[in-house]
Design an enzyme around this catalytic site. Sequence first.
Site, PDB file in Angstrom:
ATOM      1  N   CYS A   1       0.842  -1.193   0.000  1.00 22.78           N
ATOM      2  CA  CYS A   1       0.000   0.000   0.000  1.00 22.78           C
ATOM      3  C   CYS A   1       0.881   1.248   0.000  1.00 22.78           C
ATOM      4  CB  CYS A   1      -0.970  -0.004   1.166  1.00 22.78           C
ATOM      5  SG  CYS A   1      -0.221  -0.407   2.723  1.00 22.78           S
ATOM      6  N   GLY A   2       1.964   1.183  -0.741  1.00 26.06           N
ATOM      7  CA  GLY A   2       2.812   2.354  -0.917  1.00 26.06           C
ATOM      8  C   GLY A   2       3.433   2.806   0.386  1.00 26.06           C
TER       9      GLY A   2
END
Lengths: 85, 291
Positions: free
Chosen positions: B91-92
Amino acid sequence: MALQFELVTPEKLVRSEAVHMVVVPGSEGEFGVLEGHTPLMSTMRNGLVMIYKTDGAQPETIAIEGGFAEVNERGLTILAERVIG
Amino acid sequence: MASLKELKGRIASVKSTQKITKAKQMVASAKLRKAQAAAEAARPYAHRLERVMASLGSKVAISDSSPKLLAGTGKDQVHLIIVASSDRGLCGAFNSNIVKAARVKARELEAAGKTVRFYLVGRKGRAVIVREYPKQVDGYFDTTALRSQGFAEAQSIAAELIAMYERGQFDVAHLFYSKFRSALVQEPVGKQIIPVAIPTGDAPATNAAMEYEPDEEEILTELLPRNVTIQIFGALLENAASEQGASMTAMDNATRNAGELINDLTIVYNRTRQAAITTELIEIIAGAEAL
């Protein structure tokens, strides 16, 4: 003669409607709220909220767990911890 | 230059990576909708609770006899930092942003001579904090077994925190999580949750004749732990939505990058193949002419 009634739990807004009367299971005894009730704040015990859509109609009951009720000039707001069923 | 076989292998591997990122992106966007709806559904309660708190707060004077959750312990030495992160990666920079914000706060407090302790929620933020502050972690709330974080979890976290507070393990608690602005923007924020800050300004002015059952103090005493729970619940929901948003954006980027990489590799592959054919032809022609 309608009472603006709201029932809210942390998870969602359960009810928001105009009704005739609501009976609230306050921690110091049940009390009924009609339109124009004096401003009041009360804690609640676990119990049944009874909603009378119209005068003399069969009440609809919702079981709730804890929380508190607030009556102000805008109507009745019940903040319940949980609604059962 | 890489051989044809190597290039083929690389293209295949990037393609399978792209499949994974694409799948994750679609899963995230489906989950985002749900998480966002849950976060929105929780808003009315939080909003009304805040209003009630505000109207109560304007009535009750803070004195030595008022509950500790409201008045504080009278000290400002031990600060507890609650870091809420996600359990899954991909998720970055979502988790590292939250941890970064918490770390900045921790440094600031330590520079001011305060003691900093940590309480962690979620798996991903845990490793980083434990590595950096191995002796300062007081608690960890495991959410890995849960599919979604609900009100029950917020309640048990709040109960644990309040118990710690009653034992005098900390004086002030800050909660760090990521606020959901949109699918593209998530903003790591920190706020103080203990002692409870009474919201001001929104208090309705016409409640002078309000009746209280039992009385103001008792209602407030019951309200305060609930307020902590709601704050944590709200943070968990915001976090869940933010995680999916961040994941969606990150995976969208990854999918696009993989696509570009595949295009580049395919061009190189075709050129190399063409060159090989040309070389082969020249060899054949040269061979035929030599006869």
